[in-house]
Design a protein around this motif. Structure first.
Motif, PDB file in Angstrom:
ATOM      1  N   UNK A 150     -10.312 -15.957 -16.722  1.00  0.00           N
ATOM      2  CA  UNK A 150     -10.374 -15.148 -17.730  1.00  0.00           C
ATOM      3  C   UNK A 150      -9.973 -12.917 -17.179  1.00  0.00           C
ATOM      4  N   UNK A 151     -10.946 -12.669 -16.934  1.00  0.00           N
ATOM      5  CA  UNK A 151     -10.740 -10.452 -16.041  1.00  0.00           C
ATOM      6  C   UNK A 151      -9.757 -11.090 -15.875  1.00  0.00           C
TER       7      UNK A 151
ATOM      8  N   UNK B 294      -9.397 -12.638 -25.998  1.00  0.00           N
ATOM      9  CA  UNK B 294     -10.656 -12.706 -25.893  1.00  0.00           C
ATOM     10  C   UNK B 294     -11.452 -11.058 -25.778  1.00  0.00           C
ATOM     11  N   UNK B 295     -12.282 -10.665 -26.827  1.00  0.00           N
ATOM     12  CA  UNK B 295     -13.009  -9.869 -26.763  1.00  0.00           C
ATOM     13  C   UNK B 295     -13.454  -9.174 -25.446  1.00  0.00           C
ATOM     14  N   UNK B 296     -13.058  -7.482 -26.496  1.00  0.00           N
ATOM     15  CA  UNK B 296     -13.652  -6.534 -25.643  1.00  0.00           C
ATOM     16  C   UNK B 296     -14.936  -7.023 -25.031  1.00  0.00           C
ATOM     17  N   UNK B 297     -15.788  -7.776 -25.323  1.00  0.00           N
ATOM     18  CA  UNK B 297     -17.736  -8.025 -25.037  1.00  0.00           C
ATOM     19  C   UNK B 297     -16.927  -8.855 -24.282  1.00  0.00           C
ATOM     20  N   UNK B 298     -16.061 -10.187 -23.993  1.00  0.00           N
ATOM     21  CA  UNK B 298     -16.276 -11.221 -23.039  1.00  0.00           C
ATOM     22  C   UNK B 298     -15.313 -11.108 -22.516  1.00  0.00           C
ATOM     23  N   UNK B 299     -14.407 -10.177 -22.573  1.00  0.00           N
ATOM     24  CA  UNK B 299     -13.769  -9.124 -20.701  1.00  0.00           C
ATOM     25  C   UNK B 299     -14.660  -8.757 -20.741  1.00  0.00           C
TER      26      UNK B 299
ATOM     27  N   UNK C 203      -8.518  -2.405 -31.305  1.00  0.00           N
ATOM     28  CA  UNK C 203     -10.126  -1.914 -31.242  1.00  0.00           C
ATOM     29  C   UNK C 203     -10.031  -3.364 -30.148  1.00  0.00           C
ATOM     30  N   UNK C 204     -10.554  -3.561 -29.091  1.00  0.00           N
ATOM     31  CA  UNK C 204     -10.509  -4.676 -28.132  1.00  0.00           C
ATOM     32  C   UNK C 204     -11.843  -5.367 -28.813  1.00  0.00           C
ATOM     33  N   UNK C 205     -12.822  -5.369 -29.955  1.00  0.00           N
ATOM     34  CA  UNK C 205     -13.888  -5.907 -30.839  1.00  0.00           C
ATOM     35  C   UNK C 205     -13.636  -7.587 -30.860  1.00  0.00           C
TER      36      UNK C 205
END
Length: 454
Positions: free
Chosen positions: A112-113, A120-125, A445-447
């Motif tokens: 994922x990284x 994926x969303x910014x939070x998950x990344x 936006x990475x959200x």
């Protein structure tokens, strides 16, 4: 050919190659998390440019660390069957815990990284980056718990020549574990600090003045400047712990032959084990007693108290001095660079030229410290429990020598390729600066996850 000596050299070659890469990944994961959090807080794309550059280094280092770790583990059975036969009840579970709680965590979220930032969303990344960093640290916990237990075994009993666990808490948190663990984590931090600063300095010398280069450079310089005095303090505590539990190792590190008060600090000498003395000695009066006992009249143990139970003196003596000398160079360089970056917001080219070859100084210090630790444990494989000579394989030495030659050639090729790839990445980044295209995740936006097909 002597199977014992060749097996020791082979394992030393494997561990020396392997340890280079976990030393990077343990702390580089946390540096990547720092870059990501700074981007989240500021929205400055330069932080993500730094992230995407250094995540490539992380992935390459992680891959080589995994591959070399597998070959090293196989040697427990091929070269050192007596080790698992005697202490396998303790070593086996600790190695298994490392795989179950650390390696799987790293392997799953590394994907994922590396490849999930478009999906994926910014939070998950960000969470994936955190979990990979945490996994590398957990890996260090279990490996250092085992190695520390081999140095200062506790929490077990011997039954019919086999070690059985009686207290896992005492096994994991054995007397030397806290010191070795902290010392190794800081060593990893210093390795990464100088790698980041050194490669950034190479980019600077190649004409790169991009914001992402400056952010990485400052991160490496200030991280090194903060960690090196902490490491000196922790190293002193580690030395006092070693003095308590492995006095013969300290005696070898200091090349001190007689137990006495007022022992000098030997700066340079050629330890002569046959004559039981030092040749060409240059020393500081009372220095060793002051460092080890914090008193000029402190009594320091001598090697002659451990005639048949101390390590080879010269390798331990010199490895320790290489480690300390490299650390002092790190201190001088990082503080000089930090001064210019804080006071004048620039890095003189002279310091950039100095930082470039120091990019891998952490490797030098780590290997020297590792040799001090491991050679300093001899003649024991597990202190007071199992001697190295009693655990070696019955395989003919010629077989060991053949596989050793293959390992050495392979590792030489891999390390040259690894350094070549890092140099290529740095010079390519220097040419492109901050003008290279960024992944689509930066442009929105990475959200929210990117749409399929983007």
């Amino acid at each position: 050919m002597d199977a014992l000596l060749l097996s020791r050299i082979q394992f030393a070659a494997n561990i020396s190659f392997h340890i280079l890469f976990p030393t990077i990944t343990i702390s580089l994961g946390w540096v990547l998390l720092f870059f990501k959090l700074r981007y989240n807080a500021t929205g400055d794309a330069a932080w993500m440019r730094a992230y995407f550059f250094w995540v490539k280094v992380f992935a390459l280092s992680f891959a080589l660390g995994v591959v070399s770790g597998v070959t090293m583990t196989f040697q427990f059975g091929t070269n050192w069957p007596g080790f698992m036969e005697t202490v396998g009840n303790i070593a086996g579970p600790l190695l298994a815990y490392e795989v179950l709680t650390a390696f799987f965590l790293e392997a799953v979220f590394l994907g994922i990284m590396l490849f999930g930032f478009r999906r994926v969303s910014n939070a998950v990344h960000t969470l994936a980056t955190l979990l990979v960093a945490f996994g590398t640290t957990m890996s260090a916990v279990w490996i250092l718990a085992l190695n520390s237990w081999m140095q200062t075994p506790a929490g077990f009993e011997m039954r019919d020549g086999v070690a059985h666990a009686t207290d896992w808490w005492a096994i994991v948190f054995n007397p030397s574990f806290p010191y070795r663990f902290v010392h190794m984590l800081i060593a990893s931090g210093l390795t990464v600090a100088f790698l980041v600063a050194g490669m950034s300095a190479l980019r600077y010398l190649a004409g790169d003045r991009s914001a992402s280069m400056w952010k990485a450079l400052r991160t490496g310089v200030f991280l090194g400047a903060v960690l090196i005095p902490v490491q000196i303090f922790v190293g002193d505590l580690h030395g006092l712990n070693t003095l308590e539990h492995q006095p013969q190792k300290i005696a070898a590190m200091e090349a001190n032959w007689e137990t006495r008060a007022g022992v000098p600090l030997v700066l340079f000498a050629w330890p002569d084990e046959a004559a039981r003395e030092n040749r060409f000695e240059v020393s500081v009066p009372y220095g060793a007693s002051i460092i080890l006992r914090h008193s000029p009249d402190g009594v320091v143990p001598g090697l002659n108290d451990f005639v048949d139970n101390h390590p080879p003196v010269a390798p331990v003596f010199w490895a320790f001095r290489i480690m300390v000398g490299t650390g002092l160079l790190m201190l001088a360089l990082s503080w000089a660079a930090a001064f210019f970056l804080l006071r004048r917001d620039r890095l003189p080219k002279l310091l950039a030229y100095a930082y470039t070859p120091m990019a891998f100084s952490g490797w030098v210090a780590t290997l020297a410290g590792w040799y001090t630790t491991e050679i300093g444990r001899q003649p024991w494989l597990v202190t007071g429990v199992l001697k190295t000579a009693d655990a070696v394989t019955p395989v003919p030495g010629s077989h060991v020598g053949f596989t050793l030659a293959i390992y050495l050639v392979l590792y030489a090729v891999l390390i040259v390729v690894y350094l070549g790839v890092l140099t290529h990445l740095a010079l390519k980044a220097a040419r492109e600066g901050d003008n290279s295209p960024l992944p689509g995740v930066i442009d929105k936006p990475m959200s929210q996850p990117a749409q399929a097909g983007e």
